[in-house]
Scaffold this active site. Structure first.
Site, PDB file in Angstrom:
ATOM      1  N   HIS A  32       0.831  -1.219   0.000  1.00  0.00           N
ATOM      2  CA  HIS A  32       0.000   0.000   0.000  1.00  0.00           C
ATOM      3  C   HIS A  32       0.861   1.264   0.000  1.00  0.00           C
ATOM      4  O   HIS A  32       0.438   2.313   0.476  1.00  0.00           O
ATOM      5  CB  HIS A  32      -0.974   0.012   1.190  1.00  0.00           C
ATOM      6  CG  HIS A  32      -2.068  -1.007   1.044  1.00  0.00           C
ATOM      7  ND1 HIS A  32      -3.226  -0.760   0.353  1.00  0.00           N
ATOM      8  CD2 HIS A  32      -2.154  -2.299   1.472  1.00  0.00           C
ATOM      9  CE1 HIS A  32      -3.995  -1.850   0.373  1.00  0.00           C
ATOM     10  NE2 HIS A  32      -3.356  -2.799   1.036  1.00  0.00           N
ATOM     11  N   ASP A  34       2.534   1.979  -3.056  1.00  0.00           N
ATOM     12  CA  ASP A  34       2.680   2.400  -4.471  1.00  0.00           C
ATOM     13  C   ASP A  34       1.835   3.620  -4.802  1.00  0.00           C
ATOM     14  O   ASP A  34       2.326   4.598  -5.353  1.00  0.00           O
ATOM     15  CB  ASP A  34       2.453   1.232  -5.459  1.00  0.00           C
ATOM     16  CG  ASP A  34       1.133   0.501  -5.327  1.00  0.00           C
ATOM     17  OD1 ASP A  34       0.332   0.822  -4.428  1.00  0.00           O
ATOM     18  OD2 ASP A  34       0.893  -0.405  -6.161  1.00  0.00           O
ATOM     19  N   GLY A 120      -4.353 -12.691  -4.074  1.00  0.00           N
ATOM     20  CA  GLY A 120      -3.424 -11.578  -3.892  1.00  0.00           C
ATOM     21  C   GLY A 120      -2.149 -11.737  -4.707  1.00  0.00           C
ATOM     22  O   GLY A 120      -1.127 -11.148  -4.398  1.00  0.00           O
ATOM     23  N   ASP A 168       1.629  -4.011  -9.338  1.00  0.00           N
ATOM     24  CA  ASP A 168       1.344  -5.331  -9.906  1.00  0.00           C
ATOM     25  C   ASP A 168       1.669  -5.382 -11.396  1.00  0.00           C
ATOM     26  O   ASP A 168       2.316  -6.316 -11.881  1.00  0.00           O
ATOM     27  CB  ASP A 168      -0.133  -5.695  -9.702  1.00  0.00           C
ATOM     28  CG  ASP A 168      -0.544  -5.626  -8.243  1.00  0.00           C
ATOM     29  OD1 ASP A 168       0.348  -5.524  -7.374  1.00  0.00           O
ATOM     30  OD2 ASP A 168      -1.752  -5.665  -7.976  1.00  0.00           O
ATOM     31  N   TYR A 218     -10.334  -1.082  -0.328  1.00  0.00           N
ATOM     32  CA  TYR A 218      -9.038  -0.652  -0.884  1.00  0.00           C
ATOM     33  C   TYR A 218      -9.107   0.828  -1.286  1.00  0.00           C
ATOM     34  O   TYR A 218      -8.245   1.625  -0.917  1.00  0.00           O
ATOM     35  CB  TYR A 218      -8.704  -1.527  -2.101  1.00  0.00           C
ATOM     36  CG  TYR A 218      -7.393  -1.197  -2.760  1.00  0.00           C
ATOM     37  CD1 TYR A 218      -6.235  -1.894  -2.435  1.00  0.00           C
ATOM     38  CD2 TYR A 218      -7.294  -0.176  -3.714  1.00  0.00           C
ATOM     39  CE1 TYR A 218      -5.016  -1.594  -3.043  1.00  0.00           C
ATOM     40  CE2 TYR A 218      -6.085   0.136  -4.311  1.00  0.00           C
ATOM     41  CZ  TYR A 218      -4.956  -0.578  -3.986  1.00  0.00           C
ATOM     42  OH  TYR A 218      -3.763  -0.268  -4.578  1.00  0.00           O
TER      43      TYR A 218
HETATM   44  C1  GLA Z   1      -3.000  -4.429  -4.777  1.00  0.00           C
HETATM   45  C2  GLA Z   1      -2.840  -3.268  -5.764  1.00  0.00           C
HETATM   46  C3  GLA Z   1      -1.413  -2.718  -5.768  1.00  0.00           C
HETATM   47  C4  GLA Z   1      -0.934  -2.433  -4.358  1.00  0.00           C
HETATM   48  C5  GLA Z   1      -1.222  -3.607  -3.428  1.00  0.00           C
HETATM   49  C6  GLA Z   1      -0.910  -3.295  -1.997  1.00  0.00           C
HETATM   50  O1  GLA Z   1      -2.258  -5.521  -5.206  1.00  0.00           O
HETATM   51  O2  GLA Z   1      -3.190  -3.658  -7.064  1.00  0.00           O
HETATM   52  O3  GLA Z   1      -1.326  -1.583  -6.574  1.00  0.00           O
HETATM   53  O4  GLA Z   1      -1.488  -1.245  -3.864  1.00  0.00           O
HETATM   54  O5  GLA Z   1      -2.556  -4.031  -3.490  1.00  0.00           O
HETATM   55  O6  GLA Z   1       0.455  -3.072  -1.824  1.00  0.00           O
END
Ligand code: GLA
Length: 380
Positions: A32, A34, A120, A168, A218
């Site tokens: 969290h 990015d 995830g 990601d 989120y």
């Molecule tokens: C998800 C989002 C990413 C990032 C993560 C948490 O995977 O797609 O952009 O924010 O959560 O680190």
């Protein structure tokens, strides 16, 4: 998987297509951060999506998903979003590429994957990156790789309702076998770190649970961070993203923001620093410090950022009890996996105990994934 995809393509569309692949990802630390302009430290994995694709000379695309046994048709020139959720990741990539001046004509495609869904591990980023990479290549667009990652990210924002960061899609596009990548999400600078922790293994434990409201939760976390950053910016105009702030500057606005926004921001500022500390520790070969930071991240994600759940907390607590080097919830949270750094000699005892105790506690099984750090999006 490749043969199955090619056979289905031949059955549905005939002529021989090109094959492309893109992976899911892990993230050692930097969660969290990015979308807050901070650091992340992901790597691509040996689970991914493979797609067979061939331009068909029309403006209509026809796509078949082997895993979902579902078929969709859409016109790439029209802003008519297809109703099937899975197809929006592909349709969105086409539209975002066109918005950037790229050419995308109609194509036929068949795809399948082995990234566990909802764990995830970024199955959606794998799908986006696979099609972004492939369509860029097939239609001769020459869009650079970073922009391909942004095309995937914008697809999430504009077609899937998730205001995600870039981690990601970046990892899926830039992955390199054997290396993790530290990315500064504000400047776009990145550095590969060979990751081969001798004497240790990385294992993911999938709780097999996913919170139903994960996407909206989120987006709410992101809004909290943006409010905290805006309050800090009033005193310190140089703060563009929350990650630009010092801890002290957050304390200055404590009375101006909600308690909830404060603890969210407190987590993020701590996490950005932990990524740098972990990279330093890795360069020294100090895996015990890496692991300790992972536990700190878990604590932050669970108690401050509040994106954990009882199943994830149970697994991280068990890891700690069994003297596992590091363990934490990985990715967006609200279910999915823990990532664990385990000494070789403890590996068997740990995964066996985790599987048994988890079943006893929650009445269903967890899944175990041994991850190998692999390459990013590519033509096969
Ligand atoms: C998800 C989002 C990413 C990032 C993560 C948490 O995977 O797609 O952009 O924010 O959560 O680190």
């Amino acid at each position: 998987m490749k043969n199955k995809i090619l056979a289905k393509f031949a059955e549905l569309f005939g002529e021989v297509p090109a094959l492309y692949a893109a992976p899911g990802r892990i993230n050692l630390i930097g969660e969290h951060t990015d979308y807050n302009g901070g650091y992340v430290f992901p790597g691509a994995i040996n689970f991914g999506i493979i797609a067979a694709i061939k331009p068909n000379g029309s403006s209509v695309s026809r796509v078949f998903s082997i895993d979902l046994n579902d078929y969709v048709e859409f016109n790439v020139d029209e802003e008519i979003v297809p109703s099937q959720q899975w197809s929006r990741y592909i349709y969105g990539v086409c539209r975002e590429m066109i918005k950037r001046g790229g050419k995308v004509g109609g194509f036929d495609a068949v795809f399948a994957g082995d990234v566990p869904l909802g764990a995830g591990l970024s199955s959606s980023a794998a799908l986006e990156s696979c099609f972004a990479f492939a369509l860029n290549d097939l239609f001769g667009n020459k869009i650079d790789t970073f922009e391909l990652a942004r095309i995937g990210q914008s697809t999430e924002h504009n077609y899937c309702g998730v205001k995600c960061g870039i981690m990601d899609q970046f990892a899926s596009c830039f992955g390199k076998a054997g290396s993790l990548i530290r990315l500064n999400c504000k400047t776009g600078e990145y550095k590969y770190f060979p990751f081969n922790p001798e004497g240790y293994r990385l294992v993911l434990l999938d709780t097999c649970v996913k919170h139903v409201l994960a996407d909206s939760a989120y987006n709410k976390r992101r809004e909290s961070c943006e409010r905290a950053a805006a309050a800090i910016r009033e005193n310190h105009p140089e703060v563009e993203f929350l990650s630009d702030s010092k801890r002290l500057w957050l304390d200055e606005v404590r009375d101006k923001i909600s308690e909830e926004d404060f603890i969210r921001a407190e987590y993020v500022i701590g996490e950005v620093q932990r990524v740098l500390d972990v990279c330093d520790a890795l360069e020294r070969g100090d895996y015990e410090t890496v692991g300790e930071m992972m536990y700190q991240t878990h604590f932050g994600l669970s108690r401050l950022y509040e994106v954990s759940c009882p199943e994830l907390d149970f697994l991280a607590r068990l890891a700690r009890k069994m003297d596992v080097t590091g363990s934490r919830v990985m990715g967006g949270g609200f279910g999915g996996c823990t990532i664990n750094l385990v000494r070789n000699e403890l590996y068997d005892a740990f995964v066996t105990a985790a599987a048994a105790k988890y079943r006893e506690q929650f009445g269903h099984d967890l899944k175990i994934y041994d991850v190998v750090i692999g390459d990013g999006a590519r033509k096969l």
